[in-house]
Motif scaffolding. Structure first.
Motif, mmCIF file in Angstrom:
data_model
loop_
_atom_site.group_PDB
_atom_site.id
_atom_site.type_symbol
_atom_site.label_atom_id
_atom_site.label_comp_id
_atom_site.label_asym_id
_atom_site.label_seq_id
_atom_site.Cartn_x
_atom_site.Cartn_y
_atom_site.Cartn_z
ATOM 1 N N ASN A 95 0.826 -1.215 0.000
ATOM 2 C CA ASN A 95 0.000 0.000 0.000
ATOM 3 C C ASN A 95 0.857 1.261 0.000
ATOM 4 O O ASN A 95 0.530 2.248 -0.666
ATOM 5 C CB ASN A 95 -0.944 0.013 1.204
ATOM 6 C CG ASN A 95 -2.013 -1.066 1.107
ATOM 7 O OD1 ASN A 95 -2.355 -1.510 0.005
ATOM 8 N ND2 ASN A 95 -2.532 -1.497 2.239
ATOM 9 N N ASP A 96 1.954 1.228 0.771
ATOM 10 C CA ASP A 96 2.821 2.413 0.867
ATOM 11 C C ASP A 96 3.882 2.448 -0.241
ATOM 12 O O ASP A 96 4.632 3.424 -0.348
ATOM 13 C CB ASP A 96 3.532 2.456 2.221
ATOM 14 C CG ASP A 96 2.561 2.591 3.388
ATOM 15 O OD1 ASP A 96 1.412 3.023 3.151
ATOM 16 O OD2 ASP A 96 2.956 2.245 4.524
ATOM 17 N N LYS A 97 3.964 1.375 -1.026
ATOM 18 C CA LYS A 97 4.947 1.267 -2.108
ATOM 19 C C LYS A 97 6.380 1.441 -1.584
ATOM 20 O O LYS A 97 7.233 2.053 -2.227
ATOM 21 C CB LYS A 97 4.678 2.323 -3.196
ATOM 22 C CG LYS A 97 3.430 2.090 -4.007
ATOM 23 C CD LYS A 97 3.642 0.978 -5.011
ATOM 24 C CE LYS A 97 2.445 0.794 -5.912
ATOM 25 N NZ LYS A 97 2.657 -0.322 -6.871
ATOM 26 N N ASP B 106 21.917 -5.489 -3.390
ATOM 27 C CA ASP B 106 21.332 -5.769 -4.701
ATOM 28 C C ASP B 106 20.253 -6.838 -4.623
ATOM 29 O O ASP B 106 19.246 -6.775 -5.340
ATOM 30 C CB ASP B 106 22.422 -6.205 -5.683
ATOM 31 C CG ASP B 106 23.187 -5.018 -6.266
ATOM 32 O OD1 ASP B 106 22.875 -3.870 -5.873
ATOM 33 O OD2 ASP B 106 24.079 -5.237 -7.101
ATOM 34 N N LEU B 107 20.449 -7.821 -3.762
ATOM 35 C CA LEU B 107 19.438 -8.866 -3.604
ATOM 36 C C LEU B 107 18.145 -8.270 -3.052
ATOM 37 O O LEU B 107 17.053 -8.565 -3.543
ATOM 38 C CB LEU B 107 19.973 -9.959 -2.679
ATOM 39 C CG LEU B 107 19.230 -11.293 -2.672
ATOM 40 C CD1 LEU B 107 19.240 -11.929 -4.055
ATOM 41 C CD2 LEU B 107 19.867 -12.250 -1.655
ATOM 42 N N ALA B 108 18.261 -7.420 -2.028
ATOM 43 C CA ALA B 108 17.082 -6.769 -1.455
ATOM 44 C C ALA B 108 16.422 -5.836 -2.473
ATOM 45 O O ALA B 108 15.194 -5.756 -2.556
ATOM 46 C CB ALA B 108 17.473 -5.994 -0.201
ATOM 47 N N ASN C 143 11.987 -4.682 -6.271
ATOM 48 C CA ASN C 143 11.526 -4.522 -7.657
ATOM 49 C C ASN C 143 10.474 -5.557 -8.018
ATOM 50 O O ASN C 143 9.521 -5.264 -8.742
ATOM 51 C CB ASN C 143 12.711 -4.630 -8.631
ATOM 52 C CG ASN C 143 13.629 -3.425 -8.567
ATOM 53 O OD1 ASN C 143 13.242 -2.366 -8.071
ATOM 54 N ND2 ASN C 143 14.858 -3.571 -9.048
ATOM 55 N N SER C 144 10.632 -6.784 -7.497
ATOM 56 C CA SER C 144 9.658 -7.835 -7.793
ATOM 57 C C SER C 144 8.291 -7.525 -7.194
ATOM 58 O O SER C 144 7.262 -7.985 -7.694
ATOM 59 C CB SER C 144 10.164 -9.191 -7.282
ATOM 60 O OG SER C 144 10.035 -9.297 -5.868
#
Length: 370
Positions: A50-52, A78-80, A85-86
């Protein structure tokens, strides 16, 4: 209240890698409407979506995150970022002094998850849920000199945020993206015994050229440490260097590139640094669709191979149905094909060594404070 039967659950390395039922649970949650899992309970997943915004807390170290000017990079970071992004949300990444503080933040709800190398027992004592940040792919971490104890820690095991995260890292293990990411952040890319001679070189030569690096970097809004790392990779900071192919100078410019950048004397260190910075800045401009810090790596590969070669690889990645502006995809292509292509092998070595030199220069006080 969160029941005691789930609050202390650890999604352990063994349960993630050997229990088929838990794997199915982790992946199946990606397909289940989250509001239908338990409508009466407020999950962190809901607020993140909801908060993006996904807030992650970590201790700064060679495995998790490294500060590069105004940018962050590192295997854990980078993993986080890829997980955020997913979920189509923004990543807010916070660093704290120690693992205990990171775990405290999760208990208090100050962050959505922590990336830590804390002992499992200390995680369990706080009734937090955790799992391996690589879905048990410890070999990829170990062989690249990264900490195999890296875990993602969440407040609740049954929160869909926890479950989608475990699914995400296991998918990364299966696709090979975690292995490739660890390979790029290889802490062994420069042999341990070589660092002594590298340090001697930097101690002797950095004081001579630091002012030129700093002044030129400021002109082009670049990080002078990165320019110095490029210079060390190119010539060991030796302005009279010449290669068998005819590139020369501290930044090892070709004759045509030097002319295009307005450099009349390639062996003049100030001119060479100016020309190299100007050319690197032009490479950054070519990849404006690539977010930082990845844009730096694209620009470095283009500096080494030429932008035309990078564009060809991007087209091939796109033809495979992958994102050509994702650094892991570009690096994976180079790394997977380096055995049959000498230019790719050289580019992989080039960018990984510059990353290592950059981290070394920025973390060595006597170099920064010269």
């Amino acid at each position: 209240m969160h029941s005691s039967s789930t609050s202390g659950v650890r999604l352990s390395l063994n349960s993630l890698t050997s229990s088929l039922s838990l794997k199915i649970l982790a992946f199946s949650t990606l397909l289940i409407p989250f509001h239908s899992i338990n409508a009466s309970k407020s999950y962190q997943y809901d607020s993140v979506v909801n908060d993006k915004q996904l807030t992650v807390v970590s201790v700064e170290n060679s495995t998790t995150v490294f500060k590069d000017g105004s940018h962050l990079h590192g295997f854990g970071y980078d993993l986080a970022r890829n997980y955020a992004n997913s979920l189509n949300v923004n990543l807010v990444f916070k660093t704290v002094p120690d693992n205990a503080t990171a775990l405290k933040w999760i208990s208090q709800g100050k962050a959505n998850f922590a990336m830590t190398t804390a002992d499992v027992s200390s995680i369990e004592k706080k009734h937090l849920a955790s799992f391996s940040a690589t879905c048990g792919d410890l070999n990829s971490l170990q062989k690249n000199g990264l900490d195999t104890n890296l875990n993602w820690v969440f407040k609740h095991a049954d929160d869909p945020l926890t479950q989608t995260a475990s699914g995400f890292v296991c998918q990364g293990k299966q696709s090979g993206s975690i292995r490739q990411l660890a390979s790029f952040y290889n802490q062994n890319v420069v042999k341990e015994e070589s660092w002594d001679s590298i340090q001697r070189d930097l101690n002797q030569r950095m004081p001579i050229y630091k002012a030129s690096f700093k002044n030129t970097a400021e002109k082009y809004d670049l990080d002078w440490h990165l320019l110095a790392a490029i210079g060390y990779q190119e010539s060991y900071l030796k302005p009279n260097s010449v290669s068998p192919t005819g590139v020369r100078g501290l930044m090892m410019l070709t004759n045509s590139t030097a002319k295009a950048m307005g450099v009349s004397n390639r062996t003049d260190p100030a001119q060479s640094i100016e020309g190299g910075a100007k050319y690197y800045d032009q490479m950054l401009d070519r990849y404006q669709d690539v977010p930082f810090p990845d844009r730096n790596w694209y620009a470095l590969v283009a500096y080494n191979m030429g932008p035309g070669a990078v564009n060809q690889i991007q087209n091939r990645i796109k033809a495979q149905g992958k994102n050509p502006n994702n650094w892991v995809n570009l690096y994976s292509y180079l790394d997977n094909n380096k055995a049959s292509n000498g230019r790719y092998r050289q580019a992989v070595q080039y960018v990984t060594r510059i990353r290592a030199y950059l981290e070394h220069i920025k973390s060595t006080p006597q170099l920064v404070n010269i």
